[in-house]
Design an enzyme around this catalytic site. Sequence first.
Site, PDB file in Angstrom:
ATOM      1  CG  LEU A 231      -2.037  -1.091   1.131  1.00 25.67           C
ATOM      2  CD1 LEU A 231      -2.878  -1.088   2.399  1.00 25.67           C
ATOM      3  CD2 LEU A 231      -2.915  -0.919  -0.100  1.00 25.67           C
TER       4      LEU A 231
ATOM      5  CD  GLU B  59      16.280   8.659   3.140  1.00 29.33           C
ATOM      6  OE1 GLU B  59      17.235   9.309   3.606  1.00 29.33           O
ATOM      7  OE2 GLU B  59      15.134   8.660   3.653  1.00 29.33           O
TER       8      GLU B  59
END
Length: 670
Positions: free
Chosen positions: A122, A417
């Site tokens: 998800l 990141e």
Amino acid sequence: MNAPERIDSAARCANALRFLAADAVEQAKSGHPGAPMGMAEMAEVLWRRHLRHNPANPAWPDRDRFVLSNGHASMLQYALLHLTGYDLPMSQLRQFRQLHAATPGHPELGVTPGVETTTGPLGQGLANAVGMALAEKLLAATFNRPGFDIVDHHTYVFLGDGCLMEGLSHEACSLAGTLRLGKLICLYDDNGISIDGEVAGWFADDTPKRFAAYGWHVIADVDGHDAHALDAALHEAKAERDRPTLICCRTVIGKGAPAKAGGHDVHGAPLGAPEIAAMRTALGWEAEPFTVPADVADAWDARAQGAAREAEWEARFVSYCAAHPELAEEFVRRANGRLPEGFDAELMALLDAPSPLQGKIATRKASQLCLEALTPALPELLGGSADLTGSNLTNVKASVWVNHAGHGNYVSYGVREFGMAAAMNGIALHGGLIPYGGTFMTFSDYSRNAIRMAALMRLRVVHVLTHDSIGLGEDGPTHQPVEHAASLRLIPNNQVWRPCDGAETAYAWLAALRREDGPSCLVLSRQALMPFERNPAQRAEIARGGYVLRDVPAPRVVLIATGSEVEIAMRAALDLADAGIAARVVSMPCVELFYAQDVAYRDTVLPPGLPRVSVEAGGTWFWRGVVGEQGLALGIDTFGESAPAEALYQHFGLTPAHVAAAARVLLEEA
């Protein structure tokens, strides 16, 4: 068609989605019927009234992109693709979740025609969509000319509560708002239910205010089952060109199921035959399972409209070719993912004549020199860093920071990141650009699942991972990678390069850019490393992932090393030579590529029966499979320490003297 007839048609079209989803999950005895049933009206309005696509050509460059970020609702997408005319016959819907079917449990790129990205974890589809929308904006700024909007499409996303609970959604959506990705439109399936029950107990965010704070255009409190309201919201979203849009759709999970709608039980389990029968009665749906009434099938069929839309674009592109032939040629090349002829010429010249790339240099700096040579020849390169540009050295003289207008070739992703890695996947999925992004090697853990998804989807994405070992020194164990190289090597179809000098770094970049079927991780040093001389054959063999860097007659032991430890292995071999022990040194910058070579080549490099010692400043267990039961793997199986790099190498026994001593012990025991 008058309004009542249209509403009736829309309702029947939405119900076709409901029953295909419910029946397929029932037949498979597993799956997620609730979300497809709850989003049926959202899908009907978007796909029948707004989405520009051509079922006959899922690769049309200027199609709208559709991303199902809540990928567990996959049967909704399969039903849509089947009904609109993609090459997905009903027989495949019957095979939902079965081995080798084109309808896997979660959507997979390359398995099902029309699926733009693999989703399931998800939030990643949402972040992919941010990358797609960014790619569209950048390519539009590059190729569009007055009267010729060759790149002009939207990216649509369906997402749920789970996507928004994932921290990745914050990273991606904050970035999207900052970059003003006005052609990104997200429809939020706000059904208030997750696997554990009502989300009010664990997700009480004010989502509209959250996204407004990101700089998004928010359309709140839309009835997700009201086709007119949804249509109006989508028109409003498309009119907004400067901000991404979130449409908050209030829905009922499992809508249409008389007894189970609105509850968490409908999320991830079949409804059961009695409930489906009751739903057929309640909705007046007389068609048998996996059967679509003719009037509904006709209403859904998008083939003629899609062909007409692409034909109109093709006609415009023909005129564009006449008016801007060089741009058109470049557009086609980049859309097809072809690298230009001779793109590597300047880089190879740096290896053929004296240059800084051949001196003592940190491989992160060598990487920057490679990019300096490559960027002018590869306008499709889109660089970036997670707020570590000055450390990763991912920028070059030709770098232009991406701005709100969509100009530039370098993205400042901020300290995001995971968001960076997932957006890079979306950029690669869109086409026309090759993304690379940098961070510290130890923070690759933040990015790891997106790297895994890139490997699964076979995407050309390059991760520049610097500060690759205890060689970074005083920052200590939080910043010193130990297990990371092994962890990344475990990902199927991921190539991990750890070069030992400028030449290997250059070949790593060339391999990563030429690779069309998966990601590459370039693991680079902070500290300067010694260069090594090679003959032409040795240099060519760098591209095979592993090769003999130092050979001797009748070797008694093979020292295998990567990156900064190659110099240690070479010095250890000299120490062994002084003791009368002949040692071969093998540099193995890319283990995965080496083991993809034929057995004959591998045996010439690592002769069977010859004792092996591996040296890498990281976990040793990975290397035990390379050196074998009789070999020795030298490395670090604990966390690092805060100290100067030289002291750390001594502390962990990674010095030429230690390696030579270990090799002597191994030979004595053999």
